[in-house]
Design an enzyme around this catalytic site. Sequence first.
Site, PDB file in Angstrom:
ATOM      1  N   ASP A  10       0.985  -1.742  -0.050  1.00 17.69           N
ATOM      2  CA  ASP A  10       0.135   0.146  -0.113  1.00 17.69           C
ATOM      3  C   ASP A  10       1.139   1.438   0.364  1.00 17.69           C
ATOM      4  O   ASP A  10       2.569   0.890  -0.121  1.00 17.69           O
ATOM      5  CB  ASP A  10      -1.081   0.237   1.399  1.00 17.69           C
ATOM      6  CG  ASP A  10      -2.304   1.390   1.295  1.00 17.69           C
ATOM      7  OD1 ASP A  10      -2.318   1.545   0.607  1.00 17.69           O
ATOM      8  OD2 ASP A  10      -1.737   1.961   2.493  1.00 17.69           O
ATOM      9  N   ASP A  12      -0.363   4.988   1.022  1.00 18.14           N
ATOM     10  CA  ASP A  12      -0.667   5.669   1.927  1.00 18.14           C
ATOM     11  C   ASP A  12      -0.507   5.642   3.228  1.00 18.14           C
ATOM     12  O   ASP A  12      -1.156   4.186   3.486  1.00 18.14           O
ATOM     13  CB  ASP A  12      -1.640   7.040   1.654  1.00 18.14           C
ATOM     14  CG  ASP A  12      -2.439   7.456   0.156  1.00 18.14           C
ATOM     15  OD1 ASP A  12      -1.099   7.908   0.686  1.00 18.14           O
ATOM     16  OD2 ASP A  12      -3.351   7.050   0.396  1.00 18.14           O
TER      17      ASP A  12
HETATM   18  C1  G6P Z   1      -5.527   5.864  -0.162  1.00 18.75           C
HETATM   19  C2  G6P Z   1      -5.877   6.481   1.519  1.00 18.75           C
HETATM   20  C3  G6P Z   1      -7.573   7.225   1.962  1.00 18.75           C
HETATM   21  C4  G6P Z   1      -8.182   7.846   0.440  1.00 18.75           C
HETATM   22  C5  G6P Z   1      -7.687   7.284  -1.089  1.00 18.75           C
HETATM   23  C6  G6P Z   1      -8.091   8.388  -2.143  1.00 18.75           C
HETATM   24  O1  G6P Z   1      -6.733   5.055  -0.518  1.00 18.75           O
HETATM   25  O2  G6P Z   1      -5.704   5.090   2.370  1.00 18.75           O
HETATM   26  O3  G6P Z   1      -7.159   7.847   2.795  1.00 18.75           O
HETATM   27  O4  G6P Z   1      -9.478   8.674   0.768  1.00 18.75           O
HETATM   28  O5  G6P Z   1      -6.619   7.075  -1.165  1.00 18.75           O
HETATM   29  O6  G6P Z   1      -7.552   9.276  -2.540  1.00 18.75           O
HETATM   30  P1  G6P Z   1      -7.148  10.118  -3.409  1.00 18.75           P
HETATM   31  O7  G6P Z   1      -5.994  11.163  -3.698  1.00 18.75           O
HETATM   32  O8  G6P Z   1      -7.604   9.710  -4.848  1.00 18.75           O
HETATM   33  O9  G6P Z   1      -8.036  11.025  -2.097  1.00 18.75           O
HETATM   34 MG    MG Z   2      -2.846   2.893   3.376  1.00 19.87          MG
END
Ligand code: G6P
Ligand code: MG
Length: 214
Positions: A10, A12
Amino acid sequence: MTRFKAVIFDLDGVITDTARFHYLAWKRLADAEGAPFDEAFNEQLKGVDRMGSLELILARAPRSYTSAQKLVLADAKNRHYQELVATMGPDDLLPGALRALQEVRGAGLKIGLASVSKNAFTVLDRLGIRDRFDDVVDAAAIANSKPHPEIFLTAASHLGVDPADCLGVEDAAAGVASIKDAGMVAVGVGDPAVLARADYIIPSMQRFRLADYG
Ligand code: G6P
Ligand code: MG
């Protein structure tokens, strides 16, 4: 030394601390809308895509919203998030993340990235690590957000590796569910109470050791 043929990370909260930026951007939005928001609630948003996260937040707000209003809010959150991402550089890899990528590469395994973020490539470029991954699956490549297994299955397919031969690494409950339902072994990074479905749990990427995972 390891029975795995690929490791799928993953982004983030595992490779870099953009989970913090998502939190700050959602918090500002939730506060402005009068929706209760704290770190515990934020755990439910990790790994969930942008509109799915917004729905969860606005379900706790005192009013209702049209689809058009939701899009405006999601866009404002994303612009705030992108302002925070624009401050990032190669020093913003989480401690242990680069070492983990090097260890996996050194062991001859494939390396994948599975992020439901539409900003995944931008973040990888700011960190200067895009070319360390054999394959990146982001929001554009999938129909179903985590916890659905599609994103990890897609990454395994792109890498040409059987899901049973993949190790997935995640900081979110939704992400661990995605890995497990894909038939992979899961390493959770963070709180054991949140990541209960993971096969192995480490407090941070500094503790990632391929040899520990069977
Ligand atoms: C990741 C993070 C989420 C976030 C998602 C979408 O999965 O863990 O917290 O909402 O990405 O990210 P974006 O950059 O497309 O808004
Ligand atoms: Mg994450």
